[in-house]
Design an enzyme around this catalytic site. Structure first.
Site, PDB file in Angstrom:
ATOM      1  N   LYS A   1       0.870  -1.187   0.000  1.00 36.41           N
ATOM      2  CA  LYS A   1       0.000   0.000   0.000  1.00 36.41           C
ATOM      3  C   LYS A   1       0.892   1.216   0.000  1.00 36.41           C
ATOM      4  O   LYS A   1       2.043   1.152   0.454  1.00 36.41           O
ATOM      5  CB  LYS A   1      -0.883   0.010   1.259  1.00 36.41           C
ATOM      6  CG  LYS A   1      -2.177   0.759   1.082  1.00 36.41           C
ATOM      7  CD  LYS A   1      -3.207  -0.064   0.344  1.00 36.41           C
ATOM      8  CE  LYS A   1      -4.505   0.673   0.129  1.00 36.41           C
ATOM      9  NZ  LYS A   1      -5.520  -0.245  -0.424  1.00 36.41           N
TER      10      LYS A   1
HETATM   11  P1  NDP Z   1     -12.958   7.300  -3.126  1.00 34.58           P
HETATM   12  O1  NDP Z   1     -11.975   8.355  -2.770  1.00 34.58           O
HETATM   13  O2  NDP Z   1     -13.370   7.159  -4.552  1.00 34.58           O
HETATM   14  O3  NDP Z   1     -14.298   7.480  -2.254  1.00 34.58           O
HETATM   15  C1  NDP Z   1     -14.282   7.612  -0.864  1.00 34.58           C
HETATM   16  C2  NDP Z   1     -15.658   8.102  -0.463  1.00 34.58           C
HETATM   17  O4  NDP Z   1     -15.727   8.135   0.967  1.00 34.58           O
HETATM   18  C3  NDP Z   1     -15.959   9.529  -0.953  1.00 34.58           C
HETATM   19  O5  NDP Z   1     -17.266   9.614  -1.444  1.00 34.58           O
HETATM   20  C4  NDP Z   1     -15.801  10.357   0.333  1.00 34.58           C
HETATM   21  O6  NDP Z   1     -16.569  11.553   0.347  1.00 34.58           O
HETATM   22  C5  NDP Z   1     -16.354   9.364   1.330  1.00 34.58           C
HETATM   23  N1  NDP Z   1     -16.052   9.718   2.718  1.00 34.58           N
HETATM   24  C6  NDP Z   1     -14.920  10.159   3.266  1.00 34.58           C
HETATM   25  N2  NDP Z   1     -15.089  10.390   4.582  1.00 34.58           N
HETATM   26  C7  NDP Z   1     -16.370  10.064   4.858  1.00 34.58           C
HETATM   27  C8  NDP Z   1     -17.173  10.087   6.023  1.00 34.58           C
HETATM   28  N3  NDP Z   1     -16.675  10.468   7.205  1.00 34.58           N
HETATM   29  N4  NDP Z   1     -18.471   9.705   5.946  1.00 34.58           N
HETATM   30  C9  NDP Z   1     -18.998   9.296   4.760  1.00 34.58           C
HETATM   31  N5  NDP Z   1     -18.284   9.257   3.612  1.00 34.58           N
HETATM   32  C10 NDP Z   1     -16.990   9.634   3.667  1.00 34.58           C
HETATM   33  O7  NDP Z   1     -12.348   5.937  -2.559  1.00 34.58           O
HETATM   34  P2  NDP Z   1     -12.709   4.448  -3.005  1.00 34.58           P
HETATM   35  O8  NDP Z   1     -14.154   4.339  -3.288  1.00 34.58           O
HETATM   36  O9  NDP Z   1     -11.712   4.029  -3.999  1.00 34.58           O
HETATM   37  O10 NDP Z   1     -12.350   3.650  -1.652  1.00 34.58           O
HETATM   38  C11 NDP Z   1     -13.286   3.514  -0.591  1.00 34.58           C
HETATM   39  C12 NDP Z   1     -12.851   2.357   0.308  1.00 34.58           C
HETATM   40  O11 NDP Z   1     -12.790   1.164  -0.484  1.00 34.58           O
HETATM   41  C13 NDP Z   1     -11.483   2.498   0.953  1.00 34.58           C
HETATM   42  O12 NDP Z   1     -11.473   1.855   2.198  1.00 34.58           O
HETATM   43  C14 NDP Z   1     -10.576   1.736   0.005  1.00 34.58           C
HETATM   44  O13 NDP Z   1      -9.374   1.292   0.622  1.00 34.58           O
HETATM   45  C15 NDP Z   1     -11.500   0.585  -0.356  1.00 34.58           C
HETATM   46  N6  NDP Z   1     -11.155  -0.101  -1.600  1.00 34.58           N
HETATM   47  C16 NDP Z   1     -11.103   0.555  -2.794  1.00 34.58           C
HETATM   48  C17 NDP Z   1     -10.796  -0.127  -3.951  1.00 34.58           C
HETATM   49  C18 NDP Z   1     -10.845   0.519  -5.302  1.00 34.58           C
HETATM   50  O14 NDP Z   1     -10.770  -0.220  -6.298  1.00 34.58           O
HETATM   51  N7  NDP Z   1     -10.997   1.836  -5.426  1.00 34.58           N
HETATM   52  C19 NDP Z   1     -10.440  -1.561  -3.919  1.00 34.58           C
HETATM   53  C20 NDP Z   1     -10.584  -2.167  -2.620  1.00 34.58           C
HETATM   54  C21 NDP Z   1     -10.896  -1.447  -1.514  1.00 34.58           C
HETATM   55  P3  NDP Z   1     -16.303  12.749  -0.719  1.00 34.58           P
HETATM   56  O15 NDP Z   1     -16.867  12.231  -2.028  1.00 34.58           O
HETATM   57  O16 NDP Z   1     -17.066  13.863  -0.140  1.00 34.58           O
HETATM   58  O17 NDP Z   1     -14.824  12.938  -0.762  1.00 34.58           O
END
Ligand code: NDP
Length: 407
Positions: free
Chosen positions: A97
């Site tokens: 990571k």
């Molecule tokens: P993104 O950056 O695309 O999305 C993250 C989302 O979380 C955003 O919508 C953000 O809000 C929201 N967020 C942040 N803080 C809060 C909060 N306190 N309450 C509610 N929502 C919140 O990230 P990903 O979707 O890529 O990743 C999300 C999770 O999935 C992580 O844990 C990541 O490690 C995991 N993951 C991702 C993978 C991938 O392929 N992308 C693969 C495997 C796991 P805002 O839009 O306002 O910024």
């Protein structure tokens, strides 16, 4: 959290102490500090990390996070979870990571490009298609991966698409990677719904409306589910009659936030997690389901789209709450790394697959991993999380033991 989980599983598996010590600690950790020219003319310093947890099964693989909460500890935990995840679903990778402590939403595109390229420059001796292959995570996307691939390729003097995954399709990305994690979450939810014989339409609440959260929502809605709650960093929205996903997406794309969306009520983000629903999908950050929230959950399926959303203390409570079925993170969100693996294979062979081939292969791997977890859980009378972690950790331990200690 990651170490606590590991210690518990290692004890359960009766792993020899020597093996435990070898696989618990990250094999390599890189910490860098580098300058970036901001639009104002100021030069700002940023801290970044890359952790490679183990290299027993192949090169390491894992996302890059751009987020203000990034620390070496968080990145190390995420690298460890990647190891168990890759082993669980049978990929020839160790876990890694990386991340940079920054506020991407407050940076211009030019500043983000500068940051990405300087960070990549620092990583050059550490990464490569046979060494360590980054991918997107929180705050990073296809564009960031394209800049990483370009920076690496410019340094070595020829195009190296296999150095990152999650790239745009035009420069060697695979069809389906962007949607892979969310579609994998929706596929597993469907499988468990059938297993539990839950009547439809499913009522779904999702925390996070980024890549994982929005794609999971889209696929589940297309499959007939009703989105009753959703949140991002600006607001948590709830409407028991259902939120129109497509209007919500349009609103988020236009305004950059969910706050102010007219067709739902705003409520506290933690309260939203505790509302009545069939499926709860945390798809934002770690540790959101703590012991207080775990007591109050009113879902039937907890599908962990995010990495590490449930604390070990909450887990103890949920192990007693047999009415909640947990799809543990290392299985639930593994669609991302599985399709990243397909992308890497395609890049190495310069031979590209159709979207249908990608998704068929993804579903086959997810089904197989789910079956193994169900069998292990049943035979050993342990939770699905214990089963998933045991299967992953056991495989890494076996590989380490077979390879022995060098020199
Ligand atoms: P993104 O950056 O695309 O999305 C993250 C989302 O979380 C955003 O919508 C953000 O809000 C929201 N967020 C942040 N803080 C809060 C909060 N306190 N309450 C509610 N929502 C919140 O990230 P990903 O979707 O890529 O990743 C999300 C999770 O999935 C992580 O844990 C990541 O490690 C995991 N993951 C991702 C993978 C991938 O392929 N992308 C693969 C495997 C796991 P805002 O839009 O306002 O910024």
């Amino acid at each position: 959290m990651a170490c606590k989980q590991f210690d518990r599983v290692a004890q359960f598996l009766n792993l020899p102490e020597k093996t435990q010590a070898i696989i618990k600690w990250p094999q390599r950790s890189l910490s860098v500090t580098f300058p970036v020219k901001m639009d104002s003319g100021e030069v700002r310093m940023f801290s970044g990390y890359r952790v490679q947890h183990h290299l027993a099964l192949g090169p390491t693989k894992g996302g890059i996070r751009f987020d203000p909460d990034v620390t070496l500890g968080e990145i190390s935990a995420l690298a460890m979870w990647m190891s168990w995840k890759c082993a669980l679903v049978g990929l020839p990778f160790g876990g890694a990571k990386g991340g940079v402590c920054c506020q991407p939403a407050e940076m211009s595109k030019k500043e983000l490009e500068g940051l990405t390229r300087r960070y990549t420059q620092e990583l050059i001796p550490f990464i490569g298609p046979q060494k360590d292959i980054p991918a997107p995570d929180i705050g990073t996307d296809e564009q960031i991966m394209a800049w990483m691939m370009d920076t690496y390729s410019m340094q070595v003097g020829y195009p190296v698409p296999g150095v990152v995954t999650g790239k745009p399709v035009t420069i060697g990305g695979t069809l389906g990677r962007k949607e892979a994690t969310g579609k994998g979450v929706a596929f597993l939810v469907k499988k468990i719904t059938e297993l539990l014989k839950l009547p439809g339409p499913l009522r779904v609440i999702i925390q996070g409306f980024g890549n994982v959260g929005s794609v999971s929502a889209c696929q589940l809605v297309k499959d007939g589910a009703v989105l009753v709650g959703v949140s991002d960093s600006s607001a948590a929205l709830y409407n028991p009659k259902g939120i129109n996903y497509f209007q919500l997406l349009e609103y988020k794309e236009k305004t950059g936030r969910l706050a102010g969306f007219p067709e739902a009520d705003e409520m506290d983000g933690v309260e939203l997690l505790c509302q009545h629903c069939d499926v709860l999908i945390p798809a934002a950050k770690e540790r959101v389901i703590n012991e207080v929230v775990a007591e109050k959950l009113r879902c039937r399926i907890l599908a962990e789209g995010a990495n590490g959303p449930t604390t070990p203390e909450a887990d103890h409570i949920l192990e007693e709450r047999k009415e909640i079925f947990i799809i543990p993170d290392i299985l639930c969100n593994s669609g991302g790394v599985i399709v990243s693996y397909f992308e890497w294979v395609q890049d190495m062979q310069s031979y590209f697959w159709s979207e249908a081939e990608v998704f068929n292969a993804l579903c086959r791997i997810l089904s197989g991993a789910l079956d193994s977890i169900m069998q292990f859980s049943h035979e050993n009378k342990v939770s699905t999380r214990m089963a998933a972690l045991s299967l992953g950790i056991k495989k890494v331990a076996e590989a380490k033991e077979m390879r022995g200690v060098f020199p």
